[in-house]
Structures are given as C-alpha cells and as structure tokens.
Design a protein around this motif. Sequence first.
Motif, mmCIF file in Angstrom:
data_model
loop_
_atom_site.group_PDB
_atom_site.id
_atom_site.type_symbol
_atom_site.label_atom_id
_atom_site.label_comp_id
_atom_site.label_asym_id
_atom_site.label_seq_id
_atom_site.Cartn_x
_atom_site.Cartn_y
_atom_site.Cartn_z
ATOM 1 N N THR A 64 0.749 -1.419 0.141
ATOM 2 C CA THR A 64 -0.109 -0.061 0.187
ATOM 3 C C THR A 64 0.952 1.249 0.098
ATOM 4 O OG1 THR A 64 -1.938 -1.198 1.170
ATOM 5 C CG2 THR A 64 -1.654 1.343 1.165
ATOM 6 N N ARG B 230 -4.461 -5.796 10.555
ATOM 7 C CA ARG B 230 -4.577 -5.403 8.974
ATOM 8 C C ARG B 230 -4.089 -6.781 8.209
ATOM 9 N NH1 ARG B 230 -1.024 0.319 9.206
ATOM 10 N NH2 ARG B 230 -2.930 1.554 10.393
ATOM 11 N N SER C 200 1.161 3.494 12.087
ATOM 12 C CA SER C 200 -0.261 3.593 12.766
ATOM 13 C C SER C 200 -0.695 5.085 11.739
ATOM 14 C CB SER C 200 0.016 4.155 14.132
ATOM 15 O OG SER C 200 0.749 5.154 14.195
ATOM 16 N N GLY C 201 -2.102 5.023 11.764
ATOM 17 C CA GLY C 201 -2.600 6.165 10.909
ATOM 18 C C GLY C 201 -3.087 5.702 9.530
ATOM 19 N N SER C 202 -3.594 6.724 8.469
ATOM 20 C CA SER C 202 -3.905 6.346 7.240
ATOM 21 C C SER C 202 -2.654 6.175 6.420
ATOM 22 C CB SER C 202 -4.779 7.575 6.768
ATOM 23 O OG SER C 202 -4.022 8.446 6.641
ATOM 24 N N PRO C 203 -2.972 5.561 5.422
ATOM 25 C CA PRO C 203 -2.056 5.322 4.231
ATOM 26 C C PRO C 203 -1.285 6.779 3.978
ATOM 27 C CG PRO C 203 -3.629 3.856 3.795
ATOM 28 C CD PRO C 203 -4.082 4.790 4.921
ATOM 29 N N GLU C 204 -2.045 7.703 3.855
ATOM 30 C CA GLU C 204 -1.662 8.909 3.518
ATOM 31 C C GLU C 204 -0.891 9.652 4.729
ATOM 32 O OE1 GLU C 204 -5.128 7.715 1.229
ATOM 33 O OE2 GLU C 204 -5.019 8.190 3.255
ATOM 34 N N GLU C 205 -1.300 9.535 5.690
ATOM 35 C CA GLU C 205 -0.291 10.050 6.918
ATOM 36 C C GLU C 205 1.099 9.115 6.971
ATOM 37 O OE1 GLU C 205 -3.718 11.321 10.236
ATOM 38 O OE2 GLU C 205 -3.187 8.930 9.906
#
Length: 174
Positions: free
Chosen positions: A24, A119, A155-160
């Motif tokens: 990802t 995940r 941790s966090g979104s893929p964007e973060e």
Amino acid sequence: MSTTSRTIHRVVVVMGVAGTGKTTIGPLVAEALGVPYAEGDDFHPEANVAKMSAGIPLDDSDRAPWLDAIGRWAHTRDGLGGVVSSSALKRIYRDRLRAAAPGVVFLHLTGDRALIEERMAARKGHFMPTALLDSQFAALQPLQDDEAGVAVDVSGSPEEITERAVAALRRLVV
C-alpha cells in the motif's frame, strides 16, 4: 498529499514484516517521489509462493533468488530512482540487496504487532497467511546505524504514513 514532487534518484526498498503495508505505502511513496514502483512479491519464484501459501516460512536459500531479482531491478534503476517492496527482514538480505545496488536506501515500516496482525487478517487475496507473522517477527533485524534508511511507524492512514515516510526519506537523501 502535501508532499512536493522533487524526485529522489536512489532506489528505496520498502521493508518490514508482512502486514505493515509495503504494498500500500510503496506505490504512494513512489508517486510522491515521481519514480516507478515494483511489487517485491512479483519477484518471487512460483515455488516460494506455493511454500508461503501452504503456511511454510521461507528459508534463506528460498529467498536468495528473490533477493537477487529485486537487486537486479534496483541496479537497473541506479541513478534514476525507484521504489520496490521487500521484507528485507535480516541484515544479510539487505547486504545482498546493497551488493547488487549499492545506493539503495531502506524505508522500514514498523508498528504494533496487534495492529499489523489486524491489518493482515483483513486483507484479501494475499498468499501470506497470518500464521506466518510470528516467523516474520522472529527473523526481523531492524536497521542498524550503519545502514542507510529510516523507520516509520504504520499507525494512521496510508496518506499519513506516506507523508511521514517521504519527509524522512528526503531528510535522509538530501
């Protein structure tokens, strides 16, 4: 994404245990850096995929042709840049990649085991079962001070995660 599009002309190996998001995050980092992405799993010989699909961990001899194929790809991208995923769990695997492509840098995706297992369990159509996660953590040798690379928490979104990764890589490579 708020990253700038300045290209890094080195090959970045996105590493970490299964389930950290290499597949990802790798393409997102490649896009942010303006370079091509190669999926490390595509370099596995069929025998490796069959073994992992059966829940059998790979040994070092299984990994050798896979690492060599990734190393050849990285070598062809030398000076052009690129991003490729590879668990690269052990120092000897990273040394093998560096022998093929001395300028590679590593992006180690790290995180809490429970989050990674969650995940991993949620993903669909992947040949690596969650049962092999323990063997991945047992084999993991984090980056050492003399290895060019950065560790980024997943941790966090893929964007973060991508934002943190790109910022860390730019600090490392500049």
